[in-house]
Design an enzyme around this catalytic site. Structure first.
Site, PDB file in Angstrom:
ATOM      1  N   HIS A 123      -8.861  13.152  -8.243  1.00  0.00           N
ATOM      2  CA  HIS A 123      -9.809  14.256  -8.053  1.00  0.00           C
ATOM      3  C   HIS A 123     -11.204  13.739  -8.443  1.00  0.00           C
ATOM      4  O   HIS A 123     -11.321  12.870  -9.307  1.00  0.00           O
ATOM      5  CB  HIS A 123      -9.377  15.389  -8.994  1.00  0.00           C
ATOM      6  CG  HIS A 123     -10.100  16.674  -8.819  1.00  0.00           C
ATOM      7  ND1 HIS A 123     -11.330  16.923  -9.371  1.00  0.00           N
ATOM      8  CD2 HIS A 123      -9.742  17.816  -8.170  1.00  0.00           C
ATOM      9  CE1 HIS A 123     -11.709  18.160  -9.073  1.00  0.00           C
ATOM     10  NE2 HIS A 123     -10.767  18.717  -8.344  1.00  0.00           N
ATOM     11  N   ASP A 200      -4.528  12.894 -16.237  1.00  0.00           N
ATOM     12  CA  ASP A 200      -5.020  14.148 -15.689  1.00  0.00           C
ATOM     13  C   ASP A 200      -3.786  14.968 -15.289  1.00  0.00           C
ATOM     14  O   ASP A 200      -3.147  14.693 -14.269  1.00  0.00           O
ATOM     15  CB  ASP A 200      -5.921  13.855 -14.484  1.00  0.00           C
ATOM     16  CG  ASP A 200      -6.296  15.113 -13.705  1.00  0.00           C
ATOM     17  OD1 ASP A 200      -5.794  16.198 -14.050  1.00  0.00           O
ATOM     18  OD2 ASP A 200      -7.084  14.989 -12.742  1.00  0.00           O
ATOM     19  N   GLN A 203      -2.454  19.314 -12.345  1.00  0.00           N
ATOM     20  CA  GLN A 203      -1.433  19.849 -11.439  1.00  0.00           C
ATOM     21  C   GLN A 203      -0.031  19.709 -12.021  1.00  0.00           C
ATOM     22  O   GLN A 203       0.871  20.438 -11.622  1.00  0.00           O
ATOM     23  CB  GLN A 203      -1.489  19.128 -10.083  1.00  0.00           C
ATOM     24  CG  GLN A 203      -2.761  19.338  -9.322  1.00  0.00           C
ATOM     25  CD  GLN A 203      -2.998  20.794  -8.920  1.00  0.00           C
ATOM     26  OE1 GLN A 203      -2.085  21.601  -8.854  1.00  0.00           O
ATOM     27  NE2 GLN A 203      -4.247  21.129  -8.668  1.00  0.00           N
ATOM     28  N   LYS A 226      -4.588  26.795 -13.902  1.00  0.00           N
ATOM     29  CA  LYS A 226      -3.605  26.315 -12.923  1.00  0.00           C
ATOM     30  C   LYS A 226      -2.177  26.513 -13.435  1.00  0.00           C
ATOM     31  O   LYS A 226      -1.217  26.065 -12.817  1.00  0.00           O
ATOM     32  CB  LYS A 226      -3.860  24.844 -12.603  1.00  0.00           C
ATOM     33  CG  LYS A 226      -5.179  24.618 -11.846  1.00  0.00           C
ATOM     34  CD  LYS A 226      -5.376  23.168 -11.537  1.00  0.00           C
ATOM     35  CE  LYS A 226      -6.796  22.833 -11.156  1.00  0.00           C
ATOM     36  NZ  LYS A 226      -7.170  23.253  -9.807  1.00  0.00           N
ATOM     37  N   CYS A 365     -11.647  18.061  -3.134  1.00  0.00           N
ATOM     38  CA  CYS A 365     -12.335  17.251  -4.165  1.00  0.00           C
ATOM     39  C   CYS A 365     -11.695  15.867  -4.285  1.00  0.00           C
ATOM     40  O   CYS A 365     -11.588  15.321  -5.399  1.00  0.00           O
ATOM     41  CB  CYS A 365     -12.348  17.942  -5.521  1.00  0.00           C
ATOM     42  SG  CYS A 365     -13.262  19.466  -5.521  1.00  0.00           S
TER      43      CYS A 365
HETATM   44  N1  PMP Z   1      -7.803  17.158 -11.558  1.00  0.00           N
HETATM   45  C1  PMP Z   1      -6.946  17.680 -10.676  1.00  0.00           C
HETATM   46  C2  PMP Z   1      -5.739  16.902 -10.255  1.00  0.00           C
HETATM   47  C3  PMP Z   1      -7.177  18.963 -10.154  1.00  0.00           C
HETATM   48  O1  PMP Z   1      -6.326  19.484  -9.278  1.00  0.00           O
HETATM   49  C4  PMP Z   1      -8.324  19.673 -10.582  1.00  0.00           C
HETATM   50  C5  PMP Z   1      -8.636  21.037 -10.021  1.00  0.00           C
HETATM   51  N2  PMP Z   1      -8.483  21.123  -8.629  1.00  0.00           N
HETATM   52  C6  PMP Z   1      -9.163  19.080 -11.523  1.00  0.00           C
HETATM   53  C7  PMP Z   1      -8.876  17.821 -11.981  1.00  0.00           C
HETATM   54  C8  PMP Z   1     -10.370  19.808 -12.040  1.00  0.00           C
HETATM   55  O2  PMP Z   1      -9.974  20.942 -12.748  1.00  0.00           O
HETATM   56  P1  PMP Z   1     -11.020  22.054 -13.195  1.00  0.00           P
HETATM   57  O3  PMP Z   1     -11.772  22.436 -11.944  1.00  0.00           O
HETATM   58  O4  PMP Z   1     -10.160  23.171 -13.694  1.00  0.00           O
HETATM   59  O5  PMP Z   1     -11.894  21.459 -14.217  1.00  0.00           O
END
Ligand code: PMP
Length: 405
Positions: A123, A200, A203, A226, A365
């Site tokens: 991401h 990270d 998910q 999430k 993203c």
């Molecule tokens: N890493 C991953 C794998 C994600 O799916 C996301 C959110 N789509 C993020 C980081 C960023 O999370 P947040 O927008 O809640 O800070």
């Protein structure tokens, strides 16, 4: 399995509505999950009864708010099985957690020529903070490539590792592909070269069992929203000795021990990294998301969601040639990216919305990942415990219908 999905759905008032004249079908769970009523009520109850600033007051309301806030910290500690409660730091979300480590650890410990390893499927929030750090420090960012199924090329990763590797920062489950990465193996291999590992888990956390002691990761980061929790709250787990050795991220109230114009001493962890008034109500509410997950059990949630993914894939297979899948690893969470061969993903997303179906469309993203596959974006359906096979029937019927337009 024996989950009573109707009873689970009843805990999510948002699901009981029509969108564009059709019953809402919410398949955008990887972006954010919906919230159970217990959590919504907890926020209301907090503001009606207990609202107060925490840690500083000695009056009853402050004590109640502080206790509830710290109760959540203990629940998170158990949820991820960290050794000590002080290793749990509240942030705004995954993005802030990764930025915190990139800044607070990176600023102090990364030097010119050091190497940081990420992967093609990260991401943006696990790419850009490291790019900025590398630029500042003249360090080198290395990227693990992936195969057509969307799996890490582990041989390439092993070739990258050396005594120059200082940080390996990887996603556990990909938000765009659903791939589950072999993080335990990655952690072991990285540690053999003395590198620190950040996971990270944005998910992973709502689907996979998280045990930071068993994983032996150095940092593990996720967002509450999430995992059926509130927005604006995230968790940074870090090993005590690392957190203690790091610089503060933001400074001001709460993170100090003593402030004098001659110099300031910093508070102990976790408070050293929690400057200012935190998101008290939502941290307290997070406890109810954890209760919701534990009340069902993560393994039952995972099995059910996997059965939804299998069902979706089985139906998609029968549609022949109109749909191309991205992310076909055998080890996946219940997330599926795909494109319709004759239609832009945005158009498809709008047509699905007209049928009351919420999916995510775009690059998720993960622009470098999209480039890897030579596409601009995908349609992504991601499943949660309140989704049903009937909803998947409607999605697939709609996809077949719109792909014939
Ligand atoms: N890493 C991953 C794998 C994600 O799916 C996301 C959110 N789509 C993020 C980081 C960023 O999370 P947040 O927008 O809640 O800070």
């Amino acid at each position: 399995m024996n989950l009573n999905i109707e009873e689970i759905r009843n805990q999510f008032p948002i699901l009981n509505q029509s969108v564009n004249g059709k019953p809402l079908i919410y398949f955008d769970n990887a972006a954010t999950t919906q919230k159970p009523i217990s959590l919504i009520n907890a926020i209301k109850k907090y503001y009606e009864n207990d609202n107060s600033n925490i840690h500083r007051g000695i009056h009853t309301l402050a004590e109640r708010a502080t206790n509830a806030f710290e109760e959540t910290r203990k629940s998170v500690q158990q949820f991820v099985n960290s050794k000590e409660v002080e290793e749990i730091i509240f942030t705004k979300g995954t993005t802030e957690g990764i930025n915190l480590v990139a800044y607070s650890y990176g600023e102090k410990f990364i030097q010119a020529g050091d190497e940081i390893i990420i992967s093609t499927m990260e991401h943006h929030s696990n790419i850009v903070p490291w790019q900025i750090l590398c630029e500042k420090k003249a360090a080198i960012l290395k990227v693990i490539p992936i195969n057509e199924e969307g799996e890490l090329l582990m041989d390439e990763f092993e070739k990258m590792l050396s005594s120059k590797t200082k940080i390996v920062s990887l996603v556990w489950a990909s938000n765009a592909l659903g791939t589950i990465n072999p993080i335990k193996e990655i952690i072991e291999k990285s540690h053999a070269f003395g590198a620190k590992v950040l996971i990270d888990a944005a998910q992973a956390v709502s689907h996979l069992d998280v045990d930071v002691q068993d994983l032996n990761c150095d940092f593990l980061i996720f967002s509450a929203h999430k995992m059926y929790g509130p927005t604006g709250v995230g968790i940074l787990y870090g090993k005590r000795e690392l957190l203690e050795s790091m610089l503060p991220y933001q400074s001001g109230g709460e993170m100090i021990k003593e402030v004098r114009f001659e110099g300031t001493t910093y508070n102990d962890i976790p408070y050293k990294f929690e400057a200012g008034t935190p998101n008290i109500a939502d941290v307290i509410a997070l406890n109810h998301a954890i209760e919701f997950i534990n009340g069902i059990s993560k393994s039952k949630i995972r099995d059910y969601e996997n059965s939804l993914l299998d069902y979706f894939l089985q139906l998609i297979c029968e549609t022949n040639d109109t749909i191309k899948l991205y992310g076909t690893s055998k080890k996946k969470v219940a997330i599926q990216s795909f494109v319709l061969k004759n239609m832009h993903h945005f158009d498809a997303g709008m047509m699905l919305d007209a049928n009351g179906i919420a999916v995510r469309t775009g690059h998720h993203c993960t622009q470098p990942l999209m480039s890897r596959f030579g596409i601009e974006g995908t349609i992504r359906a991601s499943f949660a415990v309140y989704n049903t096979k009937k909803e998947i029937d409607v999605l697939v019927e709609s996809l077949i219908k719109i792909s014939k337009k």
